[in-house]
Design a protein around this motif. Structure first.
Motif, mmCIF file in Angstrom:
data_model
loop_
_atom_site.group_PDB
_atom_site.id
_atom_site.type_symbol
_atom_site.label_atom_id
_atom_site.label_comp_id
_atom_site.label_asym_id
_atom_site.label_seq_id
_atom_site.Cartn_x
_atom_site.Cartn_y
_atom_site.Cartn_z
ATOM 1 N N LEU A 83 0.720 -1.232 0.166
ATOM 2 C CA LEU A 83 -0.025 0.042 0.097
ATOM 3 C C LEU A 83 0.808 1.366 0.140
ATOM 4 C CD1 LEU A 83 -2.814 -1.193 2.637
ATOM 5 C CD2 LEU A 83 -2.838 -1.194 0.131
ATOM 6 N N ASN A 84 1.811 1.199 0.650
ATOM 7 C CA ASN A 84 2.768 2.369 0.895
ATOM 8 C C ASN A 84 2.070 3.917 1.132
ATOM 9 O OD1 ASN A 84 5.465 1.532 0.081
ATOM 10 N ND2 ASN A 84 4.733 0.857 -1.641
ATOM 11 N N TRP A 85 1.332 3.648 2.185
ATOM 12 C CA TRP A 85 0.566 4.926 2.684
ATOM 13 C C TRP A 85 1.554 5.473 3.958
ATOM 14 C CZ3 TRP A 85 -4.532 1.994 3.774
ATOM 15 C CH2 TRP A 85 -5.107 1.662 2.597
ATOM 16 N N PRO A 86 2.101 6.570 3.777
ATOM 17 C CA PRO A 86 2.920 7.191 4.697
ATOM 18 C C PRO A 86 1.868 7.526 5.987
ATOM 19 C CG PRO A 86 2.701 8.700 3.206
ATOM 20 C CD PRO A 86 1.997 7.379 2.542
ATOM 21 N N VAL A 87 2.479 7.248 7.509
ATOM 22 C CA VAL A 87 1.918 7.594 8.769
ATOM 23 C C VAL A 87 2.336 8.903 8.694
ATOM 24 C CG1 VAL A 87 1.460 6.885 10.987
ATOM 25 C CG2 VAL A 87 1.502 5.031 9.369
ATOM 26 N N GLU A 88 1.665 9.571 9.247
ATOM 27 C CA GLU A 88 2.097 11.088 9.353
ATOM 28 C C GLU A 88 2.665 11.261 10.914
ATOM 29 O OE1 GLU A 88 -2.250 13.217 11.357
ATOM 30 O OE2 GLU A 88 -1.884 13.076 9.045
ATOM 31 N N ASP A 89 3.407 12.064 11.389
ATOM 32 C CA ASP A 89 3.880 12.092 12.634
ATOM 33 C C ASP A 89 2.810 12.289 13.460
ATOM 34 O OD1 ASP A 89 5.954 12.110 14.554
ATOM 35 O OD2 ASP A 89 6.264 14.130 14.431
ATOM 36 N N PHE A 90 3.085 11.488 14.750
ATOM 37 C CA PHE A 90 2.104 11.462 15.831
ATOM 38 C C PHE A 90 2.916 11.662 17.155
ATOM 39 C CE2 PHE A 90 2.353 6.889 14.693
ATOM 40 C CZ PHE A 90 2.416 6.501 16.112
ATOM 41 N N ASN A 91 2.294 11.893 18.231
ATOM 42 C CA ASN A 91 2.733 12.007 19.546
ATOM 43 C C ASN A 91 1.569 11.802 20.478
ATOM 44 O OD1 ASN A 91 4.849 11.722 21.608
ATOM 45 N ND2 ASN A 91 4.858 13.962 21.953
ATOM 46 N N TYR A 92 1.331 10.531 20.928
ATOM 47 C CA TYR A 92 0.317 10.303 21.721
ATOM 48 C C TYR A 92 0.804 9.787 23.002
ATOM 49 C CZ TYR A 92 -2.386 10.870 17.484
ATOM 50 O OH TYR A 92 -2.865 11.274 16.273
ATOM 51 N N THR A 93 -0.102 9.394 23.926
ATOM 52 C CA THR A 93 0.044 8.648 25.374
ATOM 53 C C THR A 93 -0.061 7.174 25.525
ATOM 54 O OG1 THR A 93 -0.332 10.949 26.105
ATOM 55 C CG2 THR A 93 -0.367 9.172 27.849
ATOM 56 N N ASN A 94 0.736 6.317 25.994
ATOM 57 C CA ASN A 94 0.276 4.907 26.207
ATOM 58 C C ASN A 94 -0.296 4.615 27.597
ATOM 59 O OD1 ASN A 94 2.469 4.885 27.858
ATOM 60 N ND2 ASN A 94 3.771 3.309 26.589
ATOM 61 N N GLN A 95 -0.601 3.587 27.615
ATOM 62 C CA GLN A 95 -1.177 2.898 28.944
ATOM 63 C C GLN A 95 -0.100 3.187 30.304
ATOM 64 O OE1 GLN A 95 0.115 1.081 26.504
ATOM 65 N NE2 GLN A 95 1.649 -0.224 27.511
ATOM 66 N N GLU A 96 1.018 3.678 30.063
ATOM 67 C CA GLU A 96 1.932 3.878 31.302
ATOM 68 C C GLU A 96 2.120 5.574 31.375
ATOM 69 O OE1 GLU A 96 3.244 1.571 33.104
ATOM 70 O OE2 GLU A 96 2.683 -0.147 32.038
ATOM 71 N N GLU A 97 1.223 6.077 30.740
ATOM 72 C CA GLU A 97 1.364 7.722 30.710
ATOM 73 C C GLU A 97 2.641 8.409 30.120
ATOM 74 O OE1 GLU A 97 -0.417 9.639 34.010
ATOM 75 O OE2 GLU A 97 -1.529 7.977 34.507
ATOM 76 N N LYS A 98 3.127 7.457 29.254
ATOM 77 C CA LYS A 98 4.140 7.723 28.375
ATOM 78 C C LYS A 98 4.091 8.229 26.926
ATOM 79 C CE LYS A 98 7.309 5.109 31.271
ATOM 80 N NZ LYS A 98 8.241 3.907 31.212
ATOM 81 N N PRO A 99 4.777 9.124 26.653
ATOM 82 C CA PRO A 99 4.318 9.712 25.083
ATOM 83 C C PRO A 99 5.080 8.667 24.079
ATOM 84 C CG PRO A 99 6.496 10.979 25.998
ATOM 85 C CD PRO A 99 5.826 10.063 27.183
ATOM 86 N N ILE A 100 4.387 8.373 23.224
ATOM 87 C CA ILE A 100 4.773 7.325 22.161
ATOM 88 C C ILE A 100 4.472 8.045 20.878
ATOM 89 C CG2 ILE A 100 4.271 5.042 21.034
ATOM 90 C CD1 ILE A 100 5.707 4.818 23.784
ATOM 91 N N GLY A 101 5.496 8.132 20.011
ATOM 92 C CA GLY A 101 5.111 8.862 18.632
ATOM 93 C C GLY A 101 5.796 7.990 17.439
ATOM 94 N N LEU A 102 5.798 8.380 16.452
ATOM 95 C CA LEU A 102 6.125 7.744 15.300
ATOM 96 C C LEU A 102 7.770 7.788 15.427
ATOM 97 C CD1 LEU A 102 5.231 6.672 12.329
ATOM 98 C CD2 LEU A 102 5.941 8.810 11.233
ATOM 99 N N LYS A 103 8.300 8.805 15.921
ATOM 100 C CA LYS A 103 9.942 8.332 16.045
ATOM 101 C C LYS A 103 10.411 7.250 16.968
ATOM 102 C CE LYS A 103 10.169 11.864 19.960
ATOM 103 N NZ LYS A 103 8.488 11.678 20.415
#
Length: 190
Positions: free
Chosen positions: A27-47
């Motif tokens: 498909l080769n659909w690029p995922v845009e950059d994001f920065n969300y919060t996980n179940q441990e209240e830690k930031p998780i992003g594309l990076k």
């Protein structure tokens, strides 16, 4: 001379085929950059996922029907990845009901399934409008929370994302999961 050129051409094609990595008709659909919060209240992003293959889906903890079996199916896939000793594979579940699914609620949900949080992040920390747009723009999938009731409309796919943040393929995440195909595809892009 013709024979030499034919042999050289055949050798180049053979070497290209042997060294070819990837998935046919990706498909080769690029995922845009994001920065969300996980179940441990830690930031998780594309990076944080860069350099890793990841399997993702869209679920919510208050789901009355499809999300529990999808999560169980994703857990089975996580177990298969461990059995195959595949490294640098992450699992990401985006909540489609972020107002309800706080990090604490997502952690309790994952614990009910005994997921291994070492490589599985349940994400929240965005608005309803943001996840609806993110799902459509990046995964070409619908997410919609109706004004009435507490059930969110969403599709039931698993998505394979490569190390560069491109959606390579989608699979059913609810019934008749093609586990062998998913494992094969993970190996093909690692």
């Amino acid at each position: 001379m013709k024979k030499l050129l034919l042999l050289l051409g055949a050798a180049v094609l053979l070497m290209a085929a042997c060294g070819q990595k990837g998935i046919e008709n990706a498909l080769n659909w690029p995922v845009e950059d994001f920065n969300y919060t996980n179940q441990e209240e830690k930031p998780i992003g594309l990076k944080d996922l860069k350099g890793k293959v990841w399997i993702t889906d869209f679920i919510f903890t208050n789901c009355a029907d499809v999300c529990p079996p999808m999560t169980a199916n994703m857990l089975k896939l996580q177990d298969l990845v461990k059995e195959e000793k595949l490294e640098d594979v992450e699992f990401v579940s985006f909540s489609v009901d972020p107002a309800v699914d706080t990090p604490k609620v997502l952690k309790e949900y994952g614990e009910r399934f005994s997921v291994d949080f070492k490589n599985w992040n349940f994400l929240t920390g965005y608005s309803q409008a943001d996840i609806e747009k993110f799902a459509m723009d990046n995964f070409k999938t619908i997410v919609k929370k109706p004004e009435e009731g507490d059930q969110v409309i969403h599709q039931t796919y698993f998505y394979l994302v490569d190390q560069n943040g491109k959606v390579m393929k989608s699979y059913t995440g609810l019934n008749d999961i093609p586990y062998e195909e998913i494992i094969k595809d993970i190996k093909a892009i690692q």
